[in-house]
Motif scaffolding. Structure first.
Motif, PDB file in Angstrom:
ATOM      1  N   SER A 103       8.491   1.331   9.960  1.00 53.52           N
ATOM      2  CA  SER A 103       8.021   2.709   9.925  1.00 53.52           C
ATOM      3  C   SER A 103       8.976   3.623  10.685  1.00 53.52           C
ATOM      4  N   ALA A 104       9.513   3.122  11.795  1.00 55.14           N
ATOM      5  CA  ALA A 104      10.386   3.970  12.606  1.00 55.14           C
ATOM      6  C   ALA A 104      11.677   4.285  11.881  1.00 55.14           C
ATOM      7  N   SER A 105      12.171   3.347  11.122  1.00 57.91           N
ATOM      8  CA  SER A 105      13.468   3.550  10.492  1.00 57.91           C
ATOM      9  C   SER A 105      13.368   4.203   9.126  1.00 57.91           C
ATOM     10  N   ASN A 106      12.309   3.919   8.382  1.00 59.31           N
ATOM     11  CA  ASN A 106      12.248   4.389   7.007  1.00 59.31           C
ATOM     12  C   ASN A 106      11.059   5.291   6.709  1.00 59.31           C
ATOM     13  N   GLY A 107      10.115   5.407   7.626  1.00 60.34           N
ATOM     14  CA  GLY A 107       8.933   6.200   7.351  1.00 60.34           C
ATOM     15  C   GLY A 107       7.913   5.411   6.557  1.00 60.34           C
ATOM     16  N   PRO A 108       6.707   5.977   6.369  1.00 65.18           N
ATOM     17  CA  PRO A 108       5.661   5.273   5.619  1.00 65.18           C
ATOM     18  C   PRO A 108       6.105   5.015   4.183  1.00 65.18           C
ATOM     19  N   TYR A 109       5.748   3.839   3.715  1.00 68.78           N
ATOM     20  CA  TYR A 109       6.125   3.462   2.362  1.00 68.78           C
ATOM     21  C   TYR A 109       5.160   4.112   1.371  1.00 68.78           C
ATOM     22  N   THR A 110       5.716   4.637   0.281  1.00 72.74           N
ATOM     23  CA  THR A 110       4.930   5.213  -0.796  1.00 72.74           C
ATOM     24  C   THR A 110       5.298   4.523  -2.087  1.00 72.74           C
ATOM     25  N   ILE A 111       4.299   4.018  -2.765  1.00 72.17           N
ATOM     26  CA  ILE A 111       4.557   3.305  -4.006  1.00 72.17           C
ATOM     27  C   ILE A 111       4.438   4.258  -5.179  1.00 72.17           C
ATOM     28  N   SER A 112       5.368   4.186  -6.086  1.00 71.16           N
ATOM     29  CA  SER A 112       5.354   5.055  -7.260  1.00 71.16           C
ATOM     30  C   SER A 112       4.391   4.504  -8.302  1.00 71.16           C
ATOM     31  N   LYS A 113       4.020   5.364  -9.246  1.00 69.50           N
ATOM     32  CA  LYS A 113       3.115   4.937 -10.307  1.00 69.50           C
ATOM     33  C   LYS A 113       3.758   3.853 -11.166  1.00 69.50           C
ATOM     34  N   GLN A 242       1.269   0.957   6.681  1.00 65.59           N
ATOM     35  CA  GLN A 242       2.301   1.810   6.112  1.00 65.59           C
ATOM     36  C   GLN A 242       3.503   1.028   5.629  1.00 65.59           C
ATOM     37  N   ASP A 243       3.487  -0.311   5.825  1.00 66.14           N
ATOM     38  CA  ASP A 243       4.599  -1.125   5.371  1.00 66.14           C
ATOM     39  C   ASP A 243       4.490  -1.376   3.873  1.00 66.14           C
ATOM     40  N   VAL A 247       0.910  -1.546   1.827  1.00 66.51           N
ATOM     41  CA  VAL A 247       0.625  -0.447   0.904  1.00 66.51           C
ATOM     42  C   VAL A 247       0.508  -0.976  -0.521  1.00 66.51           C
ATOM     43  N   THR A 248       1.395  -1.869  -0.891  1.00 66.04           N
ATOM     44  CA  THR A 248       1.376  -2.390  -2.261  1.00 66.04           C
ATOM     45  C   THR A 248       0.102  -3.172  -2.544  1.00 66.04           C
ATOM     46  N   ILE A 249      -0.300  -4.025  -1.618  1.00 64.76           N
ATOM     47  CA  ILE A 249      -1.519  -4.808  -1.840  1.00 64.76           C
ATOM     48  C   ILE A 249      -2.741  -3.913  -1.834  1.00 64.76           C
ATOM     49  N   ARG A 250      -2.775  -2.926  -0.915  1.00 65.21           N
ATOM     50  CA  ARG A 250      -3.922  -2.022  -0.875  1.00 65.21           C
ATOM     51  C   ARG A 250      -4.081  -1.259  -2.192  1.00 65.21           C
ATOM     52  N   GLU A 251      -3.002  -0.653  -2.653  1.00 64.04           N
ATOM     53  CA  GLU A 251      -3.091   0.139  -3.872  1.00 64.04           C
ATOM     54  C   GLU A 251      -3.361  -0.732  -5.085  1.00 64.04           C
ATOM     55  N   ARG A 252      -2.778  -1.902  -5.107  1.00 67.13           N
ATOM     56  CA  ARG A 252      -3.017  -2.796  -6.244  1.00 67.13           C
ATOM     57  C   ARG A 252      -4.461  -3.251  -6.278  1.00 67.13           C
ATOM     58  N   LEU A 253      -4.977  -3.662  -5.137  1.00 65.70           N
ATOM     59  CA  LEU A 253      -6.372  -4.097  -5.075  1.00 65.70           C
ATOM     60  C   LEU A 253      -7.326  -2.954  -5.405  1.00 65.70           C
TER      61      LEU A 253
END
Length: 1326
Positions: A103-113, A242-243, A247-253
């Protein structure tokens, strides 16, 4: 030598550097691999989803299997779970450091559609056998053939099948367990729950493939080279992650679940468990064959927000069905009894077998069926409280056809979109949904889901919901809860109370935009609808379109804009609702009609008041009130048939058989009390009477009943009950709407919009909706059972009966009432010394006449978290955690939980007969109370005794024989008497049959134990080996309660004794305070424009009256309520308040009256005195006038010394009375002395006075009418004359104007002067 050593060191250093570079590059390499593997198109994934059919010899193509495994696996080597239990190389601290660093180096991860769509196209969720630390990743190394399961601590709450769990076992045998149960089954097929529990273990588990398994081996050529075994991954706190992995598992689930099962549209996972069984083979396979290569790969994904829990079964490849102990082949695991697929709650409670796949040959279809999210092999369930399948199933093997649909409830007004899962649909299918008796067209959304719009229903409570496909039968069914317009969640609401005014300037409204569509640019139509009852059929009438608006959830209405509308056909509509719908139905829903949101009932004056003013004039409120009064007077009088109100608040709260809280004015919930200002609590009758009417009673802060005779805010009887009355679709019986039409909207027109002292409001308060006082109210009697069971009968007999089984608590079978209330008692759980010789209440079931059967049951200890009690009505579990479902109406009964109880630990059941049942749970221990009205006296039987107001005859056996108290060997004989009231599944005379719902093939005999020997002594001795229990502590806790002492010593559990003391004290207080009879003097109305010092009208009350400013109090200022139930007599009159002007006028009248009262007697006395003297003089003068006029028949001269003697002819012809008159007259004329005349009274020559002759003598009047004559023997007097004109001298001649023998008739002619004072006399002779 040195060169060789140096060269070796150099090579070693280079190798170390290369190794370090290789290790450092692993994450990047893994990411590259991930990108390369994800390049396959969506079409490829779909093609791979269809499993290749078996070859001719029945075995699947192994090469295809290897290819399929390799291409369908998504390998996340870039990271592992946040906490892999059992993998020492991946600790919490390391994982958290990694996420923080990222998070410190890249910021919160955002997954695209696009990325999310690509990830969701995969069937299996990620698992890996290696990580960046060189460990085994998600692979559980400790699970093998010798050690088949490992324990995992979850550190969060996992709701499963009613239980709240924070631990689990991961087993090689295809399940995630929640109890450490050995896998030793002797008989197949398996049956859950285990009937022999607790003597045999009953495991709790989620079983995607519950069978004996071994770890298989990879076949040569398998593309997926990850090692066979069991993989475990735990992902916690997903909303805050935010990793990339989190994020990927949360949005997928989130989207897999939301789109995969109905009713999960707002679900967001908080924690997730991913368990994968890769290449597991069947147990018992032959070593000399290829059995180790015959493997299955499947996965369990569990996601929860700690309230709701969903799980996915992902079946990648299934090659075998049965292990050898279940009859499977040692070569390929086929035949025999296939694996169990489903869920078991454990502890002998509930189970769910996933038919038709479980333990059937259809289990081979698991990898091609399901189709959740459009993926063959995926099956989805909701599993927190009960199991709901989210996928369609084959119909031919089902014994029941349960529908899964959401929402399971909707507003009676209709418009709710209901999504349905059950049968497998085709897009070309025609679907019809039937709600109760109304069917509507539906639409197929996908193979797993159809949708339909709920129609308008004039009904409330649970109704049948079913669907038909292509005109077929309606055999897929469920229960749908219809909410009344007053209890349903508001779809449209107002920001303030201005809608209650009759002419507001503007109205700000809001609505649930998301219930219509998530598209905020869509256009909605806001329309107004009215309700009326002008015939037996109620009407919902369209009035007007108010506005079109974007679907942004709020807007403003300006009533002035509707002032010129012409609704002349609808001007009788006084109440209605606001409806909002889409102008164009949402295409995503696939339905032809729009979803709808409704407001609650509202008055419509803000819209109609301009037109009403034109029709009725400026005083339209009074005109409409008068119209309602006239109509209401023409309806049947209902008020005398409803229940009488309790006198006090504590009585109303304690009467659990007839009155329930009015949630619009509830001291435990909504305390606004908009329609009852000054009240702190109101109650309503639980059920309508036979005409659909109900009673409402409101109480002030002092606990006294509020009356409309005092203020317009008091409670009042209702012509229509809020819950309605079957058949619901008739006038006066529609839930909520009939109540508003008959009882609420008149309050606006007559009182709220006119004022409390308006004539219409006075009629409303004192005649049409007059509060009923509590005169005649009789509180119920009550009985209770609690602890190791201790009983208080209706006659207050106390005893202890600790039997095991199902027993009759109350049985009534009479011409008027038929009632059965039963209790189940089970042995108390063991203490630290072992078995306890006692039992406790665990369930109560009841039925009243033809009512529904209601059972309230204690939940297992581990299942007490969200719900503490199970409520089962007619075999179906019902829940009360939503506001609209706090009060639920069933056939001839109502079940509710108090508004402040959110965990379903307090349940009240109320029957139409007035009988009530209250069940409470605390710390896992139950207490039950029964309430019966007076009509049940002398007809009760059972463990709660014979209610005759005499405790000595309480103990009645089923055959009618009495046991006198006290009895010899009381405890043991009492126990034997209690056993006589035990129940069986078949009906028995005088006892009936068990009403309890027996699950898992159990019966009443399962709970009955005639050999159980309890503790008989009321004051047992504390066991010597009870080292953890101090007798002094027992005495401190229990005091003088032998029930508490008994339970503490027998169970050695302080919490058990605490609850016994608590329930006992509660009951004693209720019966001594809330259920006592009080003396009421009845309502004492507050005078108009006045006040009372108290609303108390019970014995001993003193009420003082006062008036509002500008008014003056008249009449009795104080009143007392006597013990006889009568108010003291108002000696000064009833208290009234008059204006100061009226009072001043009254005072002036009083002053004038006082003066008259003093002067009038004086005036009367003076008048009487004057009259007396006048009458005396008048009598005196008239006596002389009478004597003068009696001589009118002849002419003669009076000389005082000489009298005239009648002639013989006169004496001979006169009658005796005539003779007496002549003689009397003669004597009278001789008596009076002469009186000198007054100078001013003697008027000479006047016709009415004696005339003077020429010689100065007086002459008699000459008029015939002034003479005395004798006619027919009677004396006739001339009219009264002024006594002052009487003659004063009798000397001279007088003419009588009567003919004399042989003499001519002489007439006297009087010539009157102009002044009528001086007549001129002339004589003429004929």
């Amino acid at each position: 030598m040195r060169l060789g050593v140096s060269l070796a060191l150099a090579l070693l250093l280079v190798g170390a550097v290369a190794w370090a570079d290789q290790e450092a590059g692993k994450p990047e390499e893994a990411n590259r691999n991930l990108s390369q593997e994800s390049n396959s198109s969506e079409e490829d994934v779909k093609d791979e989803g269809a499993q290749k059919p078996p070859t001719a010899d029945g075995e699947p193509d192994q090469a295809q299997e290897s290819k399929l495994r390799g291409k369908r696996q998504l390998n996340y080597n870039s990271g592992s779970s946040s906490n892999n239990q059992g993998s020492s190389s991946n600790s919490n601290s390391n994982s958290q450091t990694r996420y923080r660093s990222y998070s410190a180096s890249n910021g919160p991860y955002t997954i695209s559609k696009e990325e999310l769509d690509r990830v969701r196209a995969e069937l299996m969720y990620p698992y890996t056998d290696k990580d960046e630390h060189g460990g085994t990743g998600d692979l559980e190394k400790n699970i093998n053939t010798q050690n088949t399961q490992v324990n995992k601590q979850l550190t969060f709450l996992l709701p499963f099948f009613g239980f709240g769990l924070n631990y689990t076992w991961v087993s090689l045998n295809g399940y995630l367990g929640f109890s450490d149960a050995p896998f030793n089954w002797q008989h197949y097929p398996l049956s859950f729950p285990v009937q022999e529990w607790p003597t045999r273990p009953d495991p709790s588990f989620i079983g995607p493939f519950y069978s004996k398994c071994n770890i298989g081996e990879l076949k040569p050529g398998d593309l997926d080279t990850r090692r066979p075994g069991v993989y475990w991954r735990l992902e916690r706190d997903l909303p805050s992650r935010q990793d990339q992995v989190g994020v990927t598992i949360r949005e997928r689930l989130k989207w897999d679940i939301r789109e995969g099962i109905v009713g999960a549209e707002i679900f967001t996972p908080k924690h997730a468990i991913i368990v994968t069984w890769k290449n597991v083979t069947f147990s018992g396979g032959s070593v000399n064959t290829q059995a180790k290569y015959v493997t299955n790969t499947f996965q369990l994904v569990v996601a929860t927000d700690e309230i709701r829990t969903y799980c996915l079964f992902n079946y990648e490849y299934m090659a075998w069905t049965s292990h050898t102990e279940a009859g499977g082949s040692t070569d390929d695991g086929q035949g025999g009894v296939p694996a169990y697929v489903g869920f078991n709650a454990g502890n002998g409670t509930r189970s769910y077998e996933y038919t038709p796949y479980s333990q059937k040959l259809y289990i081979r279809d698991l990898s091609v069926a399901g189709n959740a999210n459009g993926l063959p092999g995926r099956h989805i369930f909701r599993i927190d409280e009960k199991i709901l399948a989210g996928c369609c199933r084959r119909e031919e093997e089902l014994r029941e056809y349960p529908l899964t649909f959401a929402p399971e409830h909707g507003n009676m007004m209709g418009g709710t979109l209901v999504n349905v899962t059950g049968p497998c649909f085709k897009l070309s299918d025609s679907v019809r949904c039937q709600f109760d008796t109304t069917a509507v067209e539906g639409v197929v959304v996908s193979g797993n889901k159809a949708a339909c719009i709920m129609p308008r229903l004039f009904v409330s409570g649970y109704v049948d919901f079913s669907i038909s496909i292509n005109g077929g039968p309606y055999y897929w069914k469920g229960k749908y809860f219809v909410e009344t317009p007053l209890t349903a969640p508001e779809g449209v609401w107002f920001k303030d109370d201005s809608y209650q005014e009759h002419s507001p300037e503007s109205l700000d409204i809001e609505w649930l935009a998301g219930n219509l569509t998530m598209n905020r640019d869509a256009t909605v139509q806001i329309s107004l609808w009215g309700y009326r009852e002008i015939s037996i059929t109620p009407e919902i009438v369209y009035i007007d379109v108010l506005k079109d608006s974007p679907n942004i959830g709020f807007t403003t209405l300006v009533p002035q804009e509707y002032s010129n509308r012409d609704n002349r056909q609808n001007l009788d509509l006084e109440m209605g609702l606001i409806m909002i719908n889409l102008t164009t139905p949402e295409p995503a829903y696939g339905v032809k009609e729009s979803t709808i949101v409704w407001s609650r009932p509202i008055p419509l004056a803000w819209y109609f008041h301009y037109q009403w003013a034109n029709l009725y004039g400026s005083n339209w409120q009074q005109a409409m009130c008068d119209r309602w009064i006239e109509n209401d007077r023409n309806l049947r009088n209902f008020a005398y048939e409803v229940e009488r109100c309790p006198c006090l608040l504590k009585q109303a709260v304690a009467d659990k058989g007839r009155f329930l809280p009015d949630f619009s004015c509830d001291m435990d919930g909504n305390t606004e009390c908009d329609y009852h200002f000054g009240a702190i609590h109101c109650v309503r009758t639980a059920l309508p009477n036979k005409d659909g009417a109900g009673q409402q009673c409101c109480y002030d802060r002092d606990g006294y009943l509020m009356m409309t005779a005092d203020k317009m805010w008091g409670g009042n009887p209702h012509r229509a009950h809020n819950l309605g009355k079957t058949p619901f679709d008739e006038a006066n019986k529609v839930p909520s709407l009939s109540h508003w039409y008959h009882d609420v909207i008149p309050f606006y027109t007559c009182c709220k919009w006119q004022g409390e002292q308006a004539p219409g409001c006075v009629t409303f308060r004192f005649e049409r909706r007059c509060s009923q006082n509590c005169v005649g109210y009789t509180p119920p009697s009550a009985a209770t059972v609690f602890g190791d069971p201790h009983f208080y009968t209706f006659d207050d007999l106390t005893y202890t009966f600790n039997g095991k089984g199902e027993f009759v608590l109350v049985r009534v079978d009479s011409n008027r009432h038929v009632l059965d209330i039963q209790g189940r008692f089970e042995q108390i759980d063991k203490n630290y010394l072992g078995e306890i010789k006692g039992s406790m209440l665990t369930a109560i079931a009841a039925r009243d006449n033809i009512s529904s059967i209601v059972e309230v049951r204690r939940r297992p200890s581990d299942a007490i978290w969200r719900y503490h009690l199970d409520v089962i009505v007619d075999g179906e579990r019902v829940y009360f955690d939503r506001y609209s479902q706090k009060i639920q109406q069933f056939r001839e009964c109502v079940v509710y939980t108090p508004s402040n109880i959110l965990n379903q630990s307090h349940v009240v059941v109320m029957f139409s007969s007035g009988a009530g049942i209250e069940v409470m749970e605390n710390k896992g221990y139950l207490g039950g109370r029964i309430y019966l009205p007076l009509s049940f006296a002398n007809i009760t039987r059972g463990l709660f005794g014979n209610w005759t107001f005499d405790k000595t005859d309480d103990l009645v056996s089923p055959d009618g024989s009495y046991i006198e108290m006290p009895m010899e060997g009381t405890a043991e004989n009492l126990y034997k008497w209690g056993l006589e009231w035990s129940l069986e599944d078949k009906a028995q005379p005088y006892k009936g049959k068990s009403l309890f719902r027996h699950e898992n093939s159990r019966s009443s005999n399962y709970y009955y134990d005639k050999d159980f020997v309890p503790e008989y002594e009321n004051m047992p001795i504390l066991p010597e080996n009870a080292s953890k229990t101090d007798i002094s502590e027992v005495n401190i806790v229990c005091g003088d309660s032998y029930q508490c002492y008994f339970d503490y010593v027998v169970t050695l559990k302080r919490d058990f004794a605490d609850m016994t003391k608590y329930y006992q004290d509660q009951f004693v207080n209720i019966k001594s305070q809330g259920l006592i009879q009080v003396i009421s003097c009845g309502a004492l109305p507050t005078p108009p424009h006045g006040r009372k010092s108290t609303f108390n009208f019970l014995s001993g009350a003193e009420v003082k009256f006062d008036c509002d400013p500008g008014f003056v109090l008249l009449g009795e200022q104080r009143r007392w309520c006597y013990a006889s139930g009568d108010w003291n007599w108002p000696e000064n009159g009833e208290a009234t308040c008059v204006t100061e002007t009226e009072y001043m006028m009254m005072q002036q009248g009083i002053t004038a009256g006082t003066v008259l009262a003093v002067l009038l007697p004086v005036l009367i006395a003076m008048l009487c005195f004057a009259s007396y003297h006048r009458n005396k003089r008048k009598e005196y003068i008239e006596s002389h006038q009478s004597a003068v006029r009696t001589a009118g028949k002849q002419r003669f001269s009076f000389v005082p010394s000489r009298s005239r003697t009648p002639s013989p002819k006169e004496l001979s012809t006169a009658t005796p009375s005539h003779k007496d008159s002549v003689e009397t007259t003669q004597l009278a004329w001789e008596a009076p002395p002469p009186v000198p005349p007054r100078a001013n009274e003697l008027r000479l020559g006047h016709a009415d006075s004696p005339s003077a002759s020429d010689d100065g003598s007086l002459t008699s009047p000459s008029s015939d009418s002034e003479r005395h004559s004798f006619q027919s023997g009677k004396k006739t007097r001339r009219p009264r004359e002024d006594p002052l004109k009487s003659p004063q001298s009798f000397d001279g001649e007088y003419y009588t104007n009567e003919p004399v023998d042989d003499k001519p008739v002489v007439f006297q002619n009087v010539l009157w002067g102009i002044d009528e004072q001086t007549p001129v006399s002339k004589q003429s002779a004929v």
